[in-house]
Write a protein that holds these residues in place. Structure first.
Motif, PDB file in Angstrom:
ATOM      1  N   PRO A  68       0.831  -1.215   0.000  1.00  0.00           N
ATOM      2  CA  PRO A  68       0.000   0.000   0.000  1.00  0.00           C
ATOM      3  C   PRO A  68       0.862   1.260   0.000  1.00  0.00           C
ATOM      4  O   PRO A  68       0.920   2.019   0.967  1.00  0.00           O
ATOM      5  N   VAL A  69       1.519   1.498  -1.132  1.00  0.00           N
ATOM      6  CA  VAL A  69       2.505   2.562  -1.220  1.00  0.00           C
ATOM      7  C   VAL A  69       1.885   3.941  -1.011  1.00  0.00           C
ATOM      8  O   VAL A  69       2.597   4.889  -0.655  1.00  0.00           O
ATOM      9  N   GLY A  70       0.581   4.062  -1.191  1.00  0.00           N
ATOM     10  CA  GLY A  70      -0.067   5.357  -1.040  1.00  0.00           C
ATOM     11  C   GLY A  70      -0.441   5.728   0.374  1.00  0.00           C
ATOM     12  O   GLY A  70      -1.057   6.773   0.585  1.00  0.00           O
ATOM     13  N   PHE A  71      -0.076   4.901   1.364  1.00  0.00           N
ATOM     14  CA  PHE A  71      -0.541   5.114   2.727  1.00  0.00           C
ATOM     15  C   PHE A  71       0.631   5.134   3.707  1.00  0.00           C
ATOM     16  O   PHE A  71       1.549   4.327   3.608  1.00  0.00           O
ATOM     17  N   VAL A  72       0.548   6.027   4.668  1.00  0.00           N
ATOM     18  CA  VAL A  72       1.569   6.134   5.712  1.00  0.00           C
ATOM     19  C   VAL A  72       1.361   5.081   6.791  1.00  0.00           C
ATOM     20  O   VAL A  72       2.326   4.536   7.325  1.00  0.00           O
ATOM     21  N   SER A  73       0.090   4.804   7.133  1.00  0.00           N
ATOM     22  CA  SER A  73      -0.211   3.927   8.263  1.00  0.00           C
ATOM     23  C   SER A  73      -1.264   2.891   7.892  1.00  0.00           C
ATOM     24  O   SER A  73      -2.013   3.058   6.923  1.00  0.00           O
ATOM     25  N   ASP A  74      -1.342   1.856   8.720  1.00  0.00           N
ATOM     26  CA  ASP A  74      -2.346   0.805   8.543  1.00  0.00           C
ATOM     27  C   ASP A  74      -3.693   1.265   9.101  1.00  0.00           C
ATOM     28  O   ASP A  74      -4.227   0.683  10.047  1.00  0.00           O
ATOM     29  N   HIS A  75      -4.256   2.322   8.504  1.00  0.00           N
ATOM     30  CA  HIS A  75      -5.552   2.758   9.025  1.00  0.00           C
ATOM     31  C   HIS A  75      -6.658   1.932   8.380  1.00  0.00           C
ATOM     32  O   HIS A  75      -6.413   0.934   7.703  1.00  0.00           O
ATOM     33  N   LEU A  76      -7.918   2.315   8.628  1.00  0.00           N
ATOM     34  CA  LEU A  76      -9.006   1.392   8.338  1.00  0.00           C
ATOM     35  C   LEU A  76      -9.111   1.024   6.864  1.00  0.00           C
ATOM     36  O   LEU A  76      -9.426  -0.117   6.528  1.00  0.00           O
ATOM     37  N   GLU A  77      -8.865   1.965   5.965  1.00  0.00           N
ATOM     38  CA  GLU A  77      -8.988   1.640   4.549  1.00  0.00           C
ATOM     39  C   GLU A  77      -7.969   0.580   4.127  1.00  0.00           C
ATOM     40  O   GLU A  77      -8.265  -0.265   3.286  1.00  0.00           O
ATOM     41  N   VAL A  78      -6.776   0.626   4.708  1.00  0.00           N
ATOM     42  CA  VAL A  78      -5.776  -0.401   4.413  1.00  0.00           C
ATOM     43  C   VAL A  78      -6.222  -1.742   4.996  1.00  0.00           C
ATOM     44  O   VAL A  78      -6.213  -2.783   4.317  1.00  0.00           O
ATOM     45  N   VAL A  79      -6.629  -1.726   6.249  1.00  0.00           N
ATOM     46  CA  VAL A  79      -6.994  -2.968   6.931  1.00  0.00           C
ATOM     47  C   VAL A  79      -8.230  -3.606   6.294  1.00  0.00           C
ATOM     48  O   VAL A  79      -8.270  -4.821   6.077  1.00  0.00           O
ATOM     49  N   TRP A  80      -9.250  -2.787   5.961  1.00  0.00           N
ATOM     50  CA  TRP A  80     -10.464  -3.358   5.393  1.00  0.00           C
ATOM     51  C   TRP A  80     -10.268  -3.759   3.932  1.00  0.00           C
ATOM     52  O   TRP A  80     -10.533  -4.893   3.541  1.00  0.00           O
ATOM     53  N   ASP A  81      -9.803  -2.828   3.120  1.00  0.00           N
ATOM     54  CA  ASP A  81      -9.740  -3.075   1.681  1.00  0.00           C
ATOM     55  C   ASP A  81      -8.705  -4.127   1.310  1.00  0.00           C
ATOM     56  O   ASP A  81      -8.908  -4.883   0.349  1.00  0.00           O
ATOM     57  N   LEU A  82      -7.601  -4.177   2.045  1.00  0.00           N
ATOM     58  CA  LEU A  82      -6.540  -5.126   1.698  1.00  0.00           C
ATOM     59  C   LEU A  82      -6.586  -6.374   2.576  1.00  0.00           C
ATOM     60  O   LEU A  82      -6.644  -7.495   2.061  1.00  0.00           O
TER      61      LEU A  82
END
Length: 357
Positions: A266-280
């Motif tokens: 997830p190169v577009g994200f600084v942290s494992d926030h909800l969109e990273v955790v849910w979508d990926l």
């Protein structure tokens, strides 16, 4: 990269997107995020279920507090006496309240570190708007605020992502590692918004070009000769074109080509926030399992010690007017005081801005 206008600071403001920290906050938070965009209530209800799946708590605020603790320690090690404040665009602590507290504490000038590395409206200009809105609450006495530059191709960011990719590859079954496909993701935005971002003479698609450049640098650092760039977390009405393909659709395409293992970064994200955790970690991982595809997701860099070092390096670079460390060839911009744009036309506002990173 544009010049900045002052070299003094007596505080740092970490400025982020915000997220709910209890179930009753979820819907008010989503209403803040989508205000003025005409997002149907049914869509808000669906997204609310993503948050409620995790108890109504987004991890983003806790992750940002961890970053602040790490940056505070790094500042002390570097001999920089700067208190670190925390403000958000969409949920508490709201940036307006934080800037008021900074003023009450006697802060006269502060640097602003955004939890977005990018140009474009959501990645850059909207943070300037946050700064301007917070300062507008004062008749006078508002602190001077300068947003630090875009950092999508900073060597420390690329190094952190590269090590995370290597670690993810090691999580795959040994017999599938060598043939694993490397796939980068970032937050999708409307195609029209992407087309509008970028100053002359090479205007247009600043956000997507920066993301592609960061992906290229990370792939090169890990020895991958080929990779894919896809998108995630789109919202808004279906008739409005957004950057594609979506990560879940792309996994279907890869499976059809015989790919049996994938590393998602997830190169577009600084942290494992909800969109990273849910979508990926949920939707994409589930799709990969359905396809019989081995799946490993690289960590985001916010928890890597190098990220705090990066923040302090950006501060030192600004205060001493030293040349920025950059690896890429796609334009990146510095910023001016109190919410002014990075450069003319750099981050044009679309009619319906996306939620951001």
């Amino acid at each position: 990269m544009g010049d900045t206008v002052f070299r003094a600071a007596d505080a740092l403001l970490l400025l982020s997107f915000g997220g709910p920290e209890r179930p009753e906050d979820v819907m008010p938070f989503l209403e803040n995020v989508t205000r003025g965009r005409g997002v149907p209530r049914a869509r808000l209800d669906a997204v609310a279920q993503h948050y409620l799946h995790f108890g109504g708590v987004s991890p983003i605020n806790a992750l940002n507090r961890d970053i602040i603790a790490a940056v505070t320690a790094e500042l002390a090690s570097a001999g920089l006496d700067l208190p670190v404040y925390f403000g958000n665009r969409n949920w508490h602590p709201m940036v307006e309240d934080t800037v008021a507290r900074m003023a009450a504490d006697g802060v006269r000038s502060a640097l602003v570190f955004p939890t977005s590395a990018w140009g474009g409206y959501s990645g850059c200009l909207q943070y300037h708007e946050d700064i301007a809105r917070a300062r507008a609450a004062f008749d006078d006495g508002a602190p001077e605020l300068v947003k630090l530059r875009q950092y999508f191709d900073h060597p420390l960011l690329i190094e952190a992502f590269a090590d995370a990719i290597r670690a993810a590859q090691r999580q795959l079954p040994a017999d599938r590692r060598a043939g694993a496909r490397l796939v980068f993701t970032a937050h999708s935005i409307p195609v029209s918004a992407d087309a509008a971002a970028g100053p002359p003479p090479d205007g247009g698609r600043l956000y997507s070009r920066q993301v592609a450049e960061a992906a290229r640098l990370c792939a090169a650092a890990t020895g991958f000769t080929d990779h894919d760039l896809v998108w995630q977390s789109r919202s808004g009405p279906p008739q409005v074109p957004w950057l594609e393909p979506d990560i879940v659709d792309h996994l279907d395409d890869l499976a059809a080509k015989g790919v049996d293992a994938v590393i998602v970064c997830p190169v577009g994200f600084v942290s494992d926030h909800l969109e990273v955790v849910w979508d990926l970690d949920n939707e994409a991982a589930q799709k990969a399992a359905e396809l019989g595809m081995a799946f490993a997701r690289a960590a985001t860099p916010g928890t890597d010690p190098r990220f705090a070092t990066l923040v302090v390096e950006l501060i030192s670079e600004h205060l001493s007017a030293t040349e920025p460390r950059r690896l890429g060839g796609v334009p990146g911009y510095g910023c001016t005081r109190n919410g002014a744009s990075c450069a003319p036309g750099c981050c044009a506002a679309p009619r319906r801005p996306s939620p951001g990173n």
